[in-house]
Structures are given as C-alpha cells and as structure tokens.
Design a protein around this motif. Structure first.
Motif, PDB file in Angstrom:
ATOM      1  N   MET A   1       0.810  -1.186   0.000  1.00 32.36           N
ATOM      2  CA  MET A   1       0.000   0.000   0.000  1.00 32.36           C
ATOM      3  C   MET A   1       0.863   1.263   0.000  1.00 32.36           C
ATOM      4  SD  MET A   1      -3.168   0.941   0.249  1.00 32.36           S
ATOM      5  CE  MET A   1      -4.189   2.236   0.753  1.00 32.36           C
ATOM      6  N   ILE A   2       1.849   1.289   0.859  1.00 29.81           N
ATOM      7  CA  ILE A   2       2.702   2.481   0.915  1.00 29.81           C
ATOM      8  C   ILE A   2       3.603   2.569  -0.322  1.00 29.81           C
ATOM      9  CG2 ILE A   2       4.615   1.517   2.231  1.00 29.81           C
ATOM     10  CD1 ILE A   2       4.202   4.396   3.775  1.00 29.81           C
ATOM     11  N   ALA A   3       3.982   1.418  -0.882  1.00 27.46           N
ATOM     12  CA  ALA A   3       4.829   1.426  -2.085  1.00 27.46           C
ATOM     13  C   ALA A   3       4.080   2.049  -3.256  1.00 27.46           C
ATOM     14  CB  ALA A   3       5.268   0.007  -2.436  1.00 27.46           C
ATOM     15  N   GLU A   4       2.795   1.739  -3.380  1.00 27.60           N
ATOM     16  CA  GLU A   4       2.000   2.328  -4.462  1.00 27.60           C
ATOM     17  C   GLU A   4       1.878   3.836  -4.291  1.00 27.60           C
ATOM     18  OE1 GLU A   4       0.643  -0.280  -2.641  1.00 27.60           O
ATOM     19  OE2 GLU A   4       0.781  -1.919  -4.090  1.00 27.60           O
ATOM     20  N   THR A   5       1.708   4.285  -3.059  1.00 25.98           N
ATOM     21  CA  THR A   5       1.581   5.720  -2.793  1.00 25.98           C
ATOM     22  C   THR A   5       2.875   6.458  -3.129  1.00 25.98           C
ATOM     23  OG1 THR A   5       0.061   5.191  -0.997  1.00 25.98           O
ATOM     24  CG2 THR A   5       0.973   7.410  -1.031  1.00 25.98           C
ATOM     25  N   ILE A   6       4.004   5.881  -2.723  1.00 23.55           N
ATOM     26  CA  ILE A   6       5.292   6.510  -2.995  1.00 23.55           C
ATOM     27  C   ILE A   6       5.561   6.553  -4.501  1.00 23.55           C
ATOM     28  CG2 ILE A   6       7.788   6.251  -2.730  1.00 23.55           C
ATOM     29  CD1 ILE A   6       7.220   5.204   0.113  1.00 23.55           C
ATOM     30  N   CYS A   7       5.315   5.434  -5.176  1.00 17.93           N
ATOM     31  CA  CYS A   7       5.552   5.393  -6.632  1.00 17.93           C
ATOM     32  C   CYS A   7       4.635   6.358  -7.372  1.00 17.93           C
ATOM     33  CB  CYS A   7       5.367   3.973  -7.152  1.00 17.93           C
ATOM     34  SG  CYS A   7       6.699   2.878  -6.664  1.00 17.93           S
ATOM     35  N   SER A   8       3.394   6.473  -6.904  1.00 14.53           N
ATOM     36  CA  SER A   8       2.460   7.409  -7.536  1.00 14.53           C
ATOM     37  C   SER A   8       2.925   8.853  -7.330  1.00 14.53           C
ATOM     38  CB  SER A   8       1.066   7.230  -6.954  1.00 14.53           C
ATOM     39  OG  SER A   8       0.592   5.937  -7.215  1.00 14.53           O
TER      40      SER A   8
END
Length: 150
Positions: A1-8
């Motif tokens: 979840m946090i990886a998607e937010t950072i990449c976005s």
C-alpha cells in the motif's frame, strides 16, 4: 500500500517536472523525464508483488506493461532525434563556442598547404640565390599558422 503511494507521488512529481521542462522549450529532455516518471507507476500497475497470480488476467497489469512500453518508445524516440540532430546539447554548445572563437573543430582535417590549382594561386618560386642569402622569408608560413591559431 505504501509502495504504491510513494511510486504514484514520484510519478506525479516527475510528470510535473517534465511539464515545466517542456514549457521551457526543452522537449527532448521533457520527454525523457516523462519516460522516467512513468516507470514507477508502470511497475506498480504491473502488480510486481502478485506477479504469478494476477498478471495474466489483470487489466491493470496490462496497462502497466503498456506504460512501460510507452516509456521505452519515448526513450528510443529521443535517442533517434538526438542522433539526427548532431549529438547532445552539450556537444552542440561546445562546437558553437569553438566556431565563435575561430578554433579548429577537433574532428576537422588538417588544412592543405599544397600549391593551388591556378597559376595565380601559386607563390612565386624563389631563386636559389635568394634562398642561400642571409635569411629566408617565412612570412607566408607564419601568416598561415597565425590564421589557424598555431
């Protein structure tokens, strides 16, 4: 979840930087920045964590592959345009600066110092007595060397 937010967030910031770069009329650089910024979101959308289960039937995975392909095509396009236009921006700037100060380009061939094709272009031949005198006249050679900055 946090990886998607950072990449976005990284992708959004990169696309913003690309837009600012394009506004400054640096389109090749802006396209390259856009390609880099599409990579993180493309990797997130491919579902790299759940690769084995979801890749074959996931629409977002195929969209991610499409974005990665688009980024790859953007890289190839900018490289092709850069090669056609004569090198990188730094190389063109260095060549322009060298031309302005009258320097010889690094890849230029040596000037021809042979005799011209017309009789008027040929220097007058010296007689042996003049050459055997106290000193020879090298003013022509000095002028050529000064002209080429040597």
């Amino acid at each position: 979840m946090i990886a998607e937010t950072i990449c976005s967030a990284v992708s959004a910031a990169g696309l913003g930087i690309a837009a600012i770069t394009a506004y400054r009329k640096r389109f090749l650089t802006a396209t390259r920045i856009a390609a880099y910024s599409l990579v993180p979101i493309g990797l997130v959308l491919t579902g790299a964590v759940e690769w084995a289960v979801d890749t074959a039937f996931s629409l977002t995975a195929w969209i991610g592959f499409g974005l990665l392909g688009a980024a790859w095509l953007l890289f190839l396009t900018t490289r092709a345009v850069e090669r056609r236009s004569g090198g990188t921006r730094k190389e063109r700037k260095a060549a322009r600066a060298a031309a302005e100060r009258g320097a010889v380009a690094p890849n230029a061939s040596a000037p021809s110092l042979g005799q011209g094709t017309t009789p008027a272009a040929r220097p007058a031949a010296k007689k042996p007595k003049e050459a055997a005198g106290t000193g020879e006249d090298f003013s022509d050679i000095e002028a050529i060397l000064k002209k080429h900055g040597i």
